[in-house]
Design a protein around this motif. Structure first.
Motif, PDB file in Angstrom:
ATOM      1  N   THR A   1      13.615 -17.075  -7.637  1.00  0.00           N
ATOM      2  CA  THR A   1      12.384 -16.138  -7.339  1.00  0.00           C
ATOM      3  C   THR A   1      12.754 -15.012  -8.477  1.00  0.00           C
ATOM      4  OG1 THR A   1      13.050 -14.914  -5.684  1.00  0.00           O
ATOM      5  CG2 THR A   1      11.905 -16.630  -5.074  1.00  0.00           C
ATOM      6  N   GLY A   2      13.610 -14.590  -8.924  1.00  0.00           N
ATOM      7  CA  GLY A   2      13.933 -13.449  -9.813  1.00  0.00           C
ATOM      8  C   GLY A   2      13.462 -12.092  -9.103  1.00  0.00           C
ATOM      9  N   SER A   3      13.449 -11.859  -7.933  1.00  0.00           N
ATOM     10  CA  SER A   3      13.107 -10.853  -7.102  1.00  0.00           C
ATOM     11  C   SER A   3      14.233  -9.938  -6.916  1.00  0.00           C
ATOM     12  CB  SER A   3      12.349 -11.291  -6.026  1.00  0.00           C
ATOM     13  OG  SER A   3      12.527 -10.227  -4.956  1.00  0.00           O
ATOM     14  N   LEU A   4      14.124  -8.522  -7.096  1.00  0.00           N
ATOM     15  CA  LEU A   4      15.134  -7.516  -6.703  1.00  0.00           C
ATOM     16  C   LEU A   4      15.309  -7.427  -5.360  1.00  0.00           C
ATOM     17  CD1 LEU A   4      14.645  -4.613  -9.141  1.00  0.00           C
ATOM     18  CD2 LEU A   4      16.513  -5.856  -8.864  1.00  0.00           C
ATOM     19  N   ALA A   5      14.282  -7.765  -4.701  1.00  0.00           N
ATOM     20  CA  ALA A   5      14.543  -7.534  -3.059  1.00  0.00           C
ATOM     21  C   ALA A   5      15.549  -8.823  -2.571  1.00  0.00           C
ATOM     22  CB  ALA A   5      13.193  -7.844  -2.222  1.00  0.00           C
TER      23      ALA A   5
ATOM     24  N   LEU B   1      19.066  -7.781  -3.740  1.00  0.00           N
ATOM     25  CA  LEU B   1      19.570  -6.692  -2.952  1.00  0.00           C
ATOM     26  C   LEU B   1      20.043  -7.352  -1.598  1.00  0.00           C
ATOM     27  CD1 LEU B   1      19.926  -3.544  -2.162  1.00  0.00           C
ATOM     28  CD2 LEU B   1      17.656  -3.670  -1.142  1.00  0.00           C
TER      29      LEU B   1
ATOM     30  N   PHE C   1      23.972  -7.267   0.186  1.00  0.00           N
ATOM     31  CA  PHE C   1      24.317  -6.858   1.488  1.00  0.00           C
ATOM     32  C   PHE C   1      25.081  -8.162   2.313  1.00  0.00           C
ATOM     33  CE2 PHE C   1      23.198  -2.690   2.440  1.00  0.00           C
ATOM     34  CZ  PHE C   1      22.005  -2.703   1.821  1.00  0.00           C
TER      35      PHE C   1
ATOM     36  N   SER D   1      17.865 -17.461 -18.241  1.00  0.00           N
ATOM     37  CA  SER D   1      16.410 -16.948 -17.747  1.00  0.00           C
ATOM     38  C   SER D   1      16.490 -15.555 -17.282  1.00  0.00           C
ATOM     39  CB  SER D   1      15.822 -17.892 -16.860  1.00  0.00           C
ATOM     40  OG  SER D   1      16.298 -17.798 -15.749  1.00  0.00           O
ATOM     41  N   GLN D   2      15.426 -14.722 -17.462  1.00  0.00           N
ATOM     42  CA  GLN D   2      15.142 -13.556 -17.210  1.00  0.00           C
ATOM     43  C   GLN D   2      15.466 -13.238 -15.563  1.00  0.00           C
ATOM     44  OE1 GLN D   2      14.635 -11.399 -19.505  1.00  0.00           O
ATOM     45  NE2 GLN D   2      12.844 -11.901 -20.718  1.00  0.00           N
ATOM     46  N   ARG D   3      15.220 -14.385 -14.849  1.00  0.00           N
ATOM     47  CA  ARG D   3      15.258 -14.401 -13.456  1.00  0.00           C
ATOM     48  C   ARG D   3      16.730 -14.259 -13.185  1.00  0.00           C
ATOM     49  NH1 ARG D   3      14.522 -19.332 -11.662  1.00  0.00           N
ATOM     50  NH2 ARG D   3      14.185 -20.107 -13.716  1.00  0.00           N
TER      51      ARG D   3
ATOM     52  N   TYR E   1      19.000 -13.300 -14.914  1.00  0.00           N
ATOM     53  CA  TYR E   1      19.416 -11.673 -15.443  1.00  0.00           C
ATOM     54  C   TYR E   1      19.237 -10.630 -14.286  1.00  0.00           C
ATOM     55  CZ  TYR E   1      20.185  -7.446 -17.968  1.00  0.00           C
ATOM     56  OH  TYR E   1      20.456  -5.917 -18.357  1.00  0.00           O
ATOM     57  N   VAL E   2      17.886 -10.774 -13.640  1.00  0.00           N
ATOM     58  CA  VAL E   2      17.788  -9.850 -12.646  1.00  0.00           C
ATOM     59  C   VAL E   2      18.545  -9.965 -11.304  1.00  0.00           C
ATOM     60  CG1 VAL E   2      16.074  -9.140 -10.890  1.00  0.00           C
ATOM     61  CG2 VAL E   2      15.419  -9.544 -13.691  1.00  0.00           C
TER      62      VAL E   2
ATOM     63  N   ASN F   1      22.761  -9.303 -12.032  1.00  0.00           N
ATOM     64  CA  ASN F   1      23.063  -7.912 -12.581  1.00  0.00           C
ATOM     65  C   ASN F   1      23.128  -7.209 -11.164  1.00  0.00           C
ATOM     66  OD1 ASN F   1      23.951  -7.873 -14.944  1.00  0.00           O
ATOM     67  ND2 ASN F   1      22.062  -8.116 -15.864  1.00  0.00           N
ATOM     68  N   SER F   2      21.787  -7.317 -10.588  1.00  0.00           N
ATOM     69  CA  SER F   2      21.658  -6.123  -9.427  1.00  0.00           C
ATOM     70  C   SER F   2      22.412  -6.642  -8.191  1.00  0.00           C
ATOM     71  CB  SER F   2      20.080  -6.337  -8.953  1.00  0.00           C
ATOM     72  OG  SER F   2      19.958  -7.739  -8.945  1.00  0.00           O
TER      73      SER F   2
ATOM     74  N   LEU G   1      25.258  -3.741  -7.133  1.00  0.00           N
ATOM     75  CA  LEU G   1      25.073  -3.022  -5.820  1.00  0.00           C
ATOM     76  C   LEU G   1      26.223  -3.768  -4.899  1.00  0.00           C
ATOM     77  CD1 LEU G   1      21.201  -3.225  -5.466  1.00  0.00           C
ATOM     78  CD2 LEU G   1      22.508  -1.353  -5.133  1.00  0.00           C
TER      79      LEU G   1
ATOM     80  N   CYS H   1      15.635  -4.361 -15.121  1.00  0.00           N
ATOM     81  CA  CYS H   1      15.146  -5.395 -14.087  1.00  0.00           C
ATOM     82  C   CYS H   1      13.789  -5.172 -14.043  1.00  0.00           C
ATOM     83  CB  CYS H   1      15.876  -5.482 -12.760  1.00  0.00           C
ATOM     84  SG  CYS H   1      17.633  -6.077 -12.995  1.00  0.00           S
TER      85      CYS H   1
ATOM     86  N   GLN I   1      10.353  -7.217 -15.178  1.00  0.00           N
ATOM     87  CA  GLN I   1       9.388  -7.560 -14.242  1.00  0.00           C
ATOM     88  C   GLN I   1       7.921  -7.217 -14.381  1.00  0.00           C
ATOM     89  OE1 GLN I   1      10.957  -6.800 -10.328  1.00  0.00           O
ATOM     90  NE2 GLN I   1      11.857  -8.727 -10.253  1.00  0.00           N
TER      91      GLN I   1
ATOM     92  N   GLU J   1       7.257 -15.916 -16.646  1.00  0.00           N
ATOM     93  CA  GLU J   1       7.872 -16.062 -15.352  1.00  0.00           C
ATOM     94  C   GLU J   1       7.310 -15.121 -14.313  1.00  0.00           C
ATOM     95  OE1 GLU J   1      12.043 -18.207 -16.538  1.00  0.00           O
ATOM     96  OE2 GLU J   1      11.878 -15.867 -16.294  1.00  0.00           O
ATOM     97  N   PHE J   2       6.924 -13.938 -14.651  1.00  0.00           N
ATOM     98  CA  PHE J   2       6.541 -12.894 -13.730  1.00  0.00           C
ATOM     99  C   PHE J   2       5.315 -12.680 -13.635  1.00  0.00           C
ATOM    100  CE2 PHE J   2      10.747 -12.041 -11.998  1.00  0.00           C
ATOM    101  CZ  PHE J   2      11.691 -12.246 -13.003  1.00  0.00           C
TER     102      PHE J   2
END
Lengths: 720, 114
Positions: free
Chosen positions: A198-202, A205, A209, A242-244, A246-247, A250-251, A255, B74, B78, B85-86
């Protein structure tokens, strides 16, 4: 389709008139609920057969620390210095354990207490592993759904609920790190794959965890911190940057690394240890990729970009290799530790670190172990790999890599079959689900076409369908046959898993059972008898010397100080004990005086035929002791390269402390009908030295089946 | 050699021309990233002067800068409208994720600072 299915439901349900989607949801939820309950109850064999107790050795330490945590609170636990083990050194418990398991059990205990269930912490500890195994099936379902589809997810959940490779370390009573760690491992992987998809930061995170929970639970987190960068590298190499990605990476890395460094035992390893450098390397590599991607997007000129690319790449590669070389050469980046290096080079531990080589779980895996722990999953695994390669995506590449790397490590060390089990279950589930789906589609197409042909179609269409009809009957019969075969195999798998769990993986190890001559069950509870004798009949500051296997149990149940225990962090201290056990009584007495030993505990199986006793472990005492003190030479104990206890044994063997303590007064005992007195049922020989006299120790206690023997060290004589 | 310098100058010129065309919100994020990385470099230089003790404080300082820089990048990815993609991710959601991750980052940093 919906109407035909409804006809099979009983009358009251038919009135509900559920649509197909709702039927499917109901089916899925009820199947998952049943799988959840199954995963929990299949692990309860030993609780039903014996009692609710903690098994093995390591779980006793975890239990003791959890007890401490619930009694004294978190701050005391985090800063605990234990005086009762590794006398006279002590052990910094707060800084040398993985707190995840204990904190989880304490939270569950507090939660149940808050709901006013008056449970004892031991019950919570015993049932923590089955509870988390049930949770793992839910994560496996979600993961399967992410990789393939919900059908594969359900099959994966069902397979992992009863997979013997996972059950072996997560039965009720096996209160060990792996029970919680496998749940954390699969959860982290699922969350990370979801983040990449999904490439989502949530989601990243959440995976950070998950990684933190894994680091707090088990030392095997090193697998995650190396597999994830390897996966990113494979994606980069196959052109799937892809950018997803990367996100997500890295995060999760930043973290996750920060969270992981909060655990004292891990400390700064993420920036200093060689085992964690791959992750950092890939982190910098991703920055380079992103930068190059951005520059390419900004300049719309291919030639200029190519020259820029060349210069940047040479710069980056030189800087990277320089940093790595300087770091390793100067010793700032520590090399791979023995435990993990022996995974890459399996022969390393045997030559250099006898303590790691002596643990039976660290031996390479035999084929029989694979078959025992996986059964049909072994051949579904390559089939699943084939399906994954047919539909390559970011998620399937991940599961393929996880499967292959974990299978390699499972081949190197028996204990790591546990880490491979989720991957094997997931990949096999893909194979099983895809095959059954294709077969059922084959069966269904036949029933559709006659209805359509008999309908109001034109003549040409009917002719075409007729031609299709002629090739199908053979296919349909074959499909039904194959489907029956698949169901047969899956049912055999279920039977095998239940049998394996019942026979092999449900023994508490601290309570032994055997069949008497009349077929009735005989229970040997000698270990607990001995530990409770220690607890009730020795002074509270008594120090017990025994081989390191029993250290945790003695501190947890006997509540006395021990010299060495299962943590094995100090090889010299263990070698001192090994030397004492292998020396003559007077030399051993000097060593025992220097360590303030009051009691010595040995385990002896000669009367009952219990083969995991100290005489069988004696060769490791000699090897480990000899590894540090050259005065102990292994050839002194060997006759023609083997250890003997009968008349033909060497004089050193017949008079060393371990021999004397095990066989004291054994020469007068008849163990088997028709055999002379002093017949050792484990070694199968009559012992050589029957008339043993002890000068510096006296017998304090021998359990009812002679399994545990405790000796008191006499104080020095008043007049020399 | 002269071709390399002329190449480099051409490169920098085309880059700065293309960069001027990026929207302002992305430029603000880029500025923030540059600020964070500069702070990290200053801390590393300071560490070179006075040594690494206490190491956990040094690590937490540097990693907080690197972490927030990474999270800002990031966010930039986005929020960038050119990213196909976003395209169905609302920028408010992206910013909320950014704030949440930064919150966790700084809480952990404060625990680690010692």
């Amino acid at each position: 389709m919906a109407t035909t299915a409804l006809e099979f439901l009983p009358a009251p349900l038919r009135s509900l008139r559920l649509k197909t989607k709702q039927q499917e949801l109901l089916l899925r939820v009820s199947t998952l609920a049943l799988i959840y309950v199954l995963a929990f109850i299949v692990r309860l064999f030993s609780v039903l057969r014996y009692e609710s107790m903690i098994h093995e050795f390591d779980p006793y330490f975890n239990y003791r620390t959890t007890l401490f945590l619930t009694e004294h609170g978190y701050s005391e636990f985090w800063n605990w210095f234990d005086f009762e083990s590794w006398y006279p050194l002590g052990r910094v418990v707060g800084g040398t354990l993985f707190p995840g398991l204990m904190v989880t059990a304490a939270i569950l205990y507090r939660f149940l207490r808050a709901l006013s269930f008056a449970v004892h912490i031991r019950e919570v500890c015993v049932l923590t592993a089955p509870f988390f195994a049930a949770n793992t099936t839910l994560v496996a379902y979600a993961f399967g759904r992410e990789i393939w589809d919900s059908g594969a997810g359900l099959v994966a959940a069902a397979l992992i609920a009863i997979c013997p490779g996972y059950i072996s370390r997560s039965v009720a009573g096996s209160y060990d790190n792996e029970g919680v760690a496998i749940f954390a491992l699969l959860l982290t992987f699922y969350l990370f794959v979801r983040a990449v998809n999904t490439g989502s930061l949530a989601w990243s995170l959440a995976s950070a965890f998950g990684y933190f929970y894994m680091v707090s639970a088990w030392g095997g987190y090193v697998f995650i911190i190396n597999l994830v960068p390897l996966y990113v590298l494979v994606l980069l190499v196959t052109g799937r940057y892809s950018q997803r990605l990367y996100v997500a990476y890295n995060s999760m890395y930043v973290l996750g690394m920060l969270l992981a460094m909060q655990i004292r035992f891990v400390g700064f390893q993420h920036v200093q240890s060689g085992e964690h450098m791959a992750a950092m390397g890939v982190f910098f590599l991703l920055q380079v990729f992103f930068f190059l991607d951005w520059v390419k997007y900004m300049l719309n000129d291919a030639k200029l970009y190519k020259s820029f690319l060349r210069t940047t790449l040479t710069c980056v590669i030189t800087v990277g290799t320089l940093a790595l070389v300087i770091g390793t050469a100067s010793g700032y980046i520590s090399p791979w530790t023995g435990r993990f290096y022996s995974l890459l080079d399996p022969t390393y531990a045997k030559d250099h670190i006898p303590i790691i080589a002596s643990v039976s779980e660290h031996q390479p895996t035999a084929w029989s172990s694979f078959m025992f722990d996986f059964q049909i999953l072994l051949f579904l695994f390559p089939a699943g790999l084939y399906f994954c390669f047919k539909r390559l995506s970011d998620a399937t590449i991940f599961i393929v890599m996880y499967g292959l790397t974990s299978m390699y490590f499972a081949g190197v060390m028996v204990r790591l079959i546990l880490v491979a089990a989720p991957a094997v279950c997931l990949i096999s589930a893909i194979a099983a689900s895809a095959t059954i789906k294709n077969l059922t589609t084959l069966i269904r197409t036949k029933t559709k076409s006659p209805q359509a042909a008999s309908g109001k179609t034109t003549g040409s269409k009917a002719a075409a369908k007729g031609a299709v009809d002629q090739s199908l009957p053979f296919q349909q019969k074959a499909a039904i046959f194959l489907l029956l075969g698949a169901f047969y195999m899956l049912s055999r798998y279920a039977i095998h898993c239940t049998w394996v769990t019942s026979e092999a993986y449900s023994s508490p190890s601290i309570v032994l059972a055997a069949r008497g001559h009349n077929g009735g069950r005989v229970i040997f509870d000698d270990y607990r008898e001995a530990y409770y004798w220690l607890r009730q009949n020795t002074p509270p500051d008594a120090k017990i010397m025994s081989w390191w296997d029993y250290g945790y149990q003695i501190t947890a149940m006997g509540n006395r100080t021990v010299i060495v225990d299962n943590n094995t962090w100090n090889n010299t201290h263990i070698a001192t004990v090994g030397r004492a056990m292998s020396s003559y009584e007077d030399e051993a007495y000097e060593i025992m005086q220097s360590l303030d030993v009051n009691y010595v505990l040995v385990v002896f199986g000669g009367v009952t035929g219990y083969s995991s006793d100290d005489i069988n472990k004696f060769l490791w005492m000699v090897r480990i002791g000899g590894g540090v003190f050259p005065v102990i030479k292994e050839p002194d104990y060997l006759v023609n390269g083997e250890y003997r206890v009968d008349k033909g044994a060497t004089p050193k063997m017949l008079n060393c402390l371990m021999y004397k303590l095990c066989y004291y007064r054994f020469g007068e005992l008849t163990t088997e009908y028709g055999k002379p007195p002093g017949y050792d049922r484990v070694r199968g020989v009559e012992i050589g030295n029957k008339d043993i006299k002890l000068e510096y120790l006296e017998e304090a206690f021998t359990t009812s089946n002679w399994i545990v023997r405790i000796y008191k060290v006499k104080p020095p004589k008043n007049r020399s | 050699m002269p071709r390399a310098t002329s190449d480099a100058r051409l490169l920098i010129q085309s880059l700065s021309k293309a960069y001027a065309a990026t929207p302002t919100n992305l430029k603000i994020i880029d500025l923030y990233v540059v600020f964070a990385v500069a702070t990290a470099l200053i801390q590393v230089a300071y560490m070179g002067l006075v040594g690494t003790f206490p190491f956990n404080s040094f690590l937490s300082g540097v990693l907080s800068c690197i972490g927030t820089a990474v999270l800002a990048v990031c966010l930039r990815i986005q929020v960038n409208k050119d990213n196909k993609e976003f395209k169905d991710l609302p920028p408010e959601r992206a910013f909320a994720d950014f704030v949440l991750c930064n919150l966790v980052l700084h809480l952990v940093i404060m625990n680690f600072l010692g």
